[in-house]
Design an enzyme around this catalytic site. Structure first.
Site, PDB file in Angstrom:
ATOM      1  N   GLU A 281       0.798  -1.373  -0.049  1.00 50.36           N
ATOM      2  CA  GLU A 281      -0.048   0.024  -0.099  1.00 50.36           C
ATOM      3  C   GLU A 281       0.956   1.376   0.000  1.00 50.36           C
ATOM      4  O   GLU A 281       0.487   2.073  -0.805  1.00 50.36           O
ATOM      5  CB  GLU A 281      -0.860  -0.059   1.220  1.00 50.36           C
ATOM      6  CG  GLU A 281      -1.792   1.260   1.474  1.00 50.36           C
ATOM      7  CD  GLU A 281      -2.520   1.217   2.752  1.00 50.36           C
ATOM      8  OE1 GLU A 281      -3.565   1.957   2.795  1.00 50.36           O
ATOM      9  OE2 GLU A 281      -1.882   0.575   3.899  1.00 50.36           O
ATOM     10  N   HIS A 282       1.743   1.458   0.677  1.00 49.39           N
ATOM     11  CA  HIS A 282       2.712   2.580   0.985  1.00 49.39           C
ATOM     12  C   HIS A 282       4.158   1.907   0.846  1.00 49.39           C
ATOM     13  O   HIS A 282       4.543   1.010   1.351  1.00 49.39           O
ATOM     14  CB  HIS A 282       2.764   3.307   2.589  1.00 49.39           C
ATOM     15  CG  HIS A 282       1.268   3.397   3.026  1.00 49.39           C
ATOM     16  ND1 HIS A 282       0.489   2.845   3.698  1.00 49.39           N
ATOM     17  CD2 HIS A 282       0.653   4.583   2.616  1.00 49.39           C
ATOM     18  CE1 HIS A 282      -0.627   3.355   3.878  1.00 49.39           C
ATOM     19  NE2 HIS A 282      -0.472   4.575   3.287  1.00 49.39           N
TER      20      HIS A 282
END
Length: 330
Positions: A281-282
């Site tokens: 996600e990040h």
């Protein structure tokens, strides 16, 4: 009432409650919220400007085109259980308003006071929702909240789409409600991965990994590196942080023990391959040439280049949206 000990006369937050919340938020916090709103709205406007309407005659008498039409009504859910993440309200209410959504219903679970009893929406969150332009605000949480806006409840008409992150119950509710309403995505626990070479600072790497791991015990925190020394020192630094005064060390430590991972690679090319397989996600890049990775990486929710571009800051206030794909959906 059974799940939250909460059953007010109306779940719709009144104007008087919103006014009281505004009065209770101090000026410094209001300024921080205003700053974040401006950055998020500005980036959302820049995104909206790239969605182009057009008509084109592709053959004699044949005119084709596309038109970007905002959804009429959106239910915006903000997580408020373990941590009241009112930055998320900005990204789901303000962004919808920038898109041109006519009616936004903001939703949050009741917050518990010092006596353990629920009292309503957390005041800074309520102020944020209202100042972002929410047309209605509901104080109800979880599965029942999403059902309420999807089918309608009290004076709340059904919405067309529900957005925003939440826990496992919220994600499952969105999955079951898809079709009755549209959804943004099915988000699992938040994630971080960092690509680092021998130039990276293990002290910062450990801080960034733990800074995301504190969200919950199932949060994956992955370091991908070509330097065994950096990898081993980052593990030692994480232990030092957790043995010291890391403010959320119980949660962050559990996540690091459960889902922490250090992957040693032979080359930058292999780090790209591994990162794209992780599809986090990040994704942070702390290397001597971050732009090299920018050109080659494909699978991530949001990308943060350079050691000063930490997820904790960039994901909350600088403008990009933190409603992002998880569980390899990237």
């Amino acid at each position: 009432e059974q799940l939250d000990d909460w059953n007010p006369e109306s779940f719709v937050v009144s104007e008087e409650e919103i006014r009281r919340a505004e009065e209770s938020v101090d000026d410094e916090l209001k300024e921080h919220i205003r700053f974040a709103q401006e950055q998020v709205e500005n980036f959302a406007r820049l995104q909206r400007e790239t969605l182009v309407d057009f008509e084109k005659e592709t053959l004699p008498g044949v005119v084709l085109g596309q038109k970007q039409i905002p959804v009429n009504a959106v239910g915006s859910y903000t997580p408020s259980g373990m941590y009241p993440m009112f930055g998320s309200s900005i990204m789901t209410v303000a962004v919808a308003k920038v898109a041109g959504v006519k009616r936004v219903v903001a939703i949050a679970a009741p917050r518990k006071g010092q006596d353990g009893k629920p009292y309503g929406v957390y005041e800074p969150m309520l102020y944020t929702m209202a100042s972002c332009g929410a047309d209605q605000i509901l104080c109800v949480g979880g599965v029942q909240a999403l059902a309420a806006v999807s089918f309608g409840m009290e004076e709340v008409e059904p919405v067309d789409m529900i957005v925003g992150a939440g826990n496992a119950y919220v994600a499952e509710a969105k999955r079951q409600l898809f079709g009755q309403v549209g959804i943004d995505l099915l988000a699992g626990p938040t994630e971080i991965a960092i690509i680092a070479d021998e130039t990276a600072d293990p002290h910062l790497l450990a801080a960034d990994l733990l800074g995301q791991a504190e969200h919950g015990p199932a949060t994956p925190a992955v370091l991908i590196t070509t330097s065994r020394e950096v990898g081993e020192e980052t593990i030692r630094e994480a232990d030092r942080w957790l043995e010291g005064e890391w403010p959320t060390k119980e949660m962050a430590g559990e996540a690091w023990r459960n889902r922490g991972e250090v992957i040693l690679c032979e080359s930058d090319e292999e780090m790209v391959k591994v990162s794209d397989d992780v599809a986090t996600e990040h994704l942070e890049v702390q290397t001597k040439d971050p732009d090299w990775f920018l050109e080659r990486l494909t699978n991530y929710g949001s990308l943060f280049l350079g050691e000063h571009s930490t997820v904790a800051y960039s994901d909350k206030a600088i403008g990009t949206n933190h409603v992002l794909p998880t569980n390899r959906a990237a």
